[in-house]
Scaffold this motif. Sequence first.
Motif, short mmCIF file in Angstrom:
data_model
loop_
_atom_site.label_atom_id
_atom_site.label_comp_id
_atom_site.label_asym_id
_atom_site.label_seq_id
_atom_site.Cartn_x
_atom_site.Cartn_y
_atom_site.Cartn_z
N HIS A 1 -3.23 -12.39 -7.63
CA HIS A 1 -2.76 -11.33 -6.76
C HIS A 1 -2.28 -10.13 -7.59
O HIS A 1 -1.59 -10.33 -8.59
N PRO A 2 -2.62 -8.91 -7.20
CA PRO A 2 -2.19 -7.74 -7.98
C PRO A 2 -0.67 -7.65 -8.12
O PRO A 2 -0.17 -7.18 -9.14
N TYR A 3 0.05 -8.14 -7.10
CA TYR A 3 1.51 -8.09 -7.20
C TYR A 3 2.02 -9.02 -8.29
O TYR A 3 2.88 -8.65 -9.09
N PRO B 1 7.48 -3.51 8.17
CA PRO B 1 6.57 -3.74 7.04
C PRO B 1 5.24 -3.02 7.29
O PRO B 1 4.85 -2.82 8.44
N PRO B 2 4.58 -2.61 6.21
CA PRO B 2 3.30 -1.92 6.38
C PRO B 2 2.30 -2.82 7.11
O PRO B 2 2.37 -4.04 6.99
N PRO B 3 1.38 -2.23 7.87
CA PRO B 3 0.37 -3.04 8.56
C PRO B 3 -0.63 -3.62 7.57
O PRO B 3 -0.71 -3.17 6.43
N ALA C 1 -5.37 -2.11 4.68
CA ALA C 1 -4.34 -1.61 5.58
C ALA C 1 -4.54 -2.12 7.00
O ALA C 1 -3.71 -1.88 7.86
N GLU C 2 -5.68 -2.78 7.24
CA GLU C 2 -5.96 -3.20 8.61
C GLU C 2 -5.79 -4.69 8.84
O GLU C 2 -5.19 -5.10 9.82
N GLN C 3 -6.33 -5.50 7.92
CA GLN C 3 -6.28 -6.94 8.14
C GLN C 3 -5.18 -7.59 7.30
O GLN C 3 -5.00 -7.24 6.14
N ILE C 4 -4.50 -8.54 7.92
CA ILE C 4 -3.49 -9.29 7.18
C ILE C 4 -4.19 -10.41 6.40
O ILE C 4 -4.91 -11.22 6.99
N PRO C 5 -4.03 -10.43 5.09
CA PRO C 5 -4.70 -11.49 4.33
C PRO C 5 -3.99 -12.83 4.52
O PRO C 5 -2.78 -12.86 4.70
N PHE D 1 1.41 -5.39 0.87
CA PHE D 1 1.50 -4.83 -0.48
C PHE D 1 0.59 -3.61 -0.65
O PHE D 1 0.69 -2.90 -1.64
N HIS D 2 -0.25 -3.30 0.36
CA HIS D 2 -1.31 -2.30 0.10
C HIS D 2 -0.79 -0.91 -0.31
O HIS D 2 -1.42 -0.24 -1.12
N PRO D 3 0.40 -0.43 0.20
CA PRO D 3 0.80 0.93 -0.24
C PRO D 3 1.10 1.02 -1.73
O PRO D 3 1.03 2.11 -2.30
N ARG D 4 1.44 -0.11 -2.35
CA ARG D 4 1.77 -0.06 -3.78
C ARG D 4 0.64 -0.64 -4.64
O ARG D 4 0.75 -0.66 -5.87
#
Lengths: 325, 332
Positions: free
Chosen positions: B255-257, B291-293, B309-313, B297-300
């Motif tokens: 994961h990128p985070y 929380p972002p949709p 930004a659309e689908q929750i993984p 984590f997508h905004p960062r």
Amino acid sequence: MSEKLLEIRDLHTYFWTENGWVKAVNGVSFDLWKGETLGIVGESGCGKSVTALSILRLIPNPPGRILKGEIIFEGRDLLQLSDEEMLRVRGNRISMVFQEPMTSLNPVLTVGRQVGEPLELHRGASIKGALRVAIELLKKTRIPAAENRATDYPHQFSGGMRQRAMIAMGLGCEPGLIIADEPTTALDVTVQAQLLDLMKSLTRDLSASLMIITHNLGVVARYADRVNVMYAGKIVETGTAHDIYEDTRHPYTLGLMASVPKIDQDVKAKLVPIEGQPPDLAHLPEGCSFYPRCTFAVEKCSKEVPPLETVGGIHQKACWIDVRK
Amino acid sequence: MSENNGKHLIDVKDLSVHFPIYTGAIFKRKVGDVKAVDGVSFHILSGETLGLVGESGCGKTTTGHAILRLHELTGGQILFNGEDISAYGGSQMRVLRRGMQIIYQDPFSSLNPRMTVLDIVGEPIAVHKMSRNPKDYQDQVAELLQVVGLNPSMSSRYPHEFSGGQRQRIGIARALAVKPSLIVCDEPVSALDVSIQAQIINLLEDLQEKFGLTYLFIAHDLAVVRHISNRIAVMYLGSIVEIADRLDLYHNPQHPYTRALLSAVPIPNPTLDAQRKQLMLEGEVPSPVNPPPGCKFHPRCPEAKPFCAEQIPVLKDTGHRNHWTACHRSGE
């Protein structure tokens, strides 16, 4: 790195308590060069913060007192200055970034006003003029929408943003020295990395010197050019970051390294803690302060205080033993 | 580290803990929820240490508390030894808490300053009526103090007479008093100096071996978690983004985070540290109220694509040694 910016000679800062004099800083001498980043590491009570507060003469008296020593900054001994002269040094030539971004900002003033305050005090700027510069400073510390955020109050800022504002405030008068006392301890790791990078690049732009006080050995390894390791009010080892980490000569420094888990270590080896507790600073043991916890100690250690001795280049240690044997 | 036989001691299924936000002084209206934990699933094997890492506000402590049922669950299930405890009432939980204990972060505020060490450590024994007589009670406390490396003669002292490390040992002795199988360690070493940290970490490891304990080890210090854990779960804004064996997570973060978190930790060696890749995250953790949709984590995220930004993984198996990650782009 040529000119000497700060020279501390034999600094003693004690605090009077019911148990006697607590020797918080007990004979510390070091130099700081222009443009350099110096890390001061040690555990709580080792005197690292008191050293910083002594430089700014912010030791509460009573109970604290700077008993002796010299703090020569830009050619003047700060300990000989009058209180008015000292006011013109603080926040102007030397600024400080404190650990707690939550408590070190004034909750009833807007962030912009506080960031501009040093300019009002030291440069005679008007409130409006100071605010204009404050917005520029907030932009420099990468606060998004700085124009709008400058009119916010500290509680509207997150922890990381507040610390950015603190850094902006410290930079206002283009000081020669910025002292950061545990600047990122209260913050999350990803924010910590952002802020330290920012601080380092901004001080470089000003060609100012940076003093980072921390207990985090990793932070020092990444950001400091030179490191002082302190224990019980004294510097026990000093040198370049490479000297300290790759050619460690003091048993306390070795102990610190062995007691932190390393993120790059695969094998599950047991940590080697330093046994025992740090000494009571009011009743220091005779000889080397570290000898009761030291695995290398010999008889001499309990009798004579080891002086700082050069082991090569600028690398110095205060220990009777050669730990390489 | 004791061997486990693959038995799940704890199973957490789709756990959610939301805290309502009210407004108005007299006529309270609910205006939203702090989604502290939002659909978290994982298990803890008997005898292992599961590390739970993340930044402040990611829900790691709330997850730990929810397992002990110290918070009301908004949704989901918690299975302890295969038993669904999510709907247990107070008296049932009281019995169950003999099996699960907690160690807190702050050794200064987690011990009652007006109680002696004897009473602090002995309180769980008294609550669960585990001693036969006063002599037995004292003997049990003395033994517990010995186990955690304190002198039993100190049992008549008060907490202020101890250093931070010693107080943390008292907290550990209190947790051990009822002979639990699970201990939730909530940042047990974060408030301690490095040299003392190592003493407590070693103690926790020794105790695990001796009593076959299972730990849920919550911390923000990745190096500490990696040292003590068998498996590590990384949380971000109320969700688990990655869960893997300690070595896999470090050598092969998906994961990128996780990658950013790992690279943000400086290692205490300037030469090695300079060789590592730096991955700087912009911005800060958003508020768990809004929380972002999509992927939170997508905004960062440096690798985000529009569909993030659309689908929750969801947590997916990467097909490699029990390594799970919740990222749309993993496996690409």
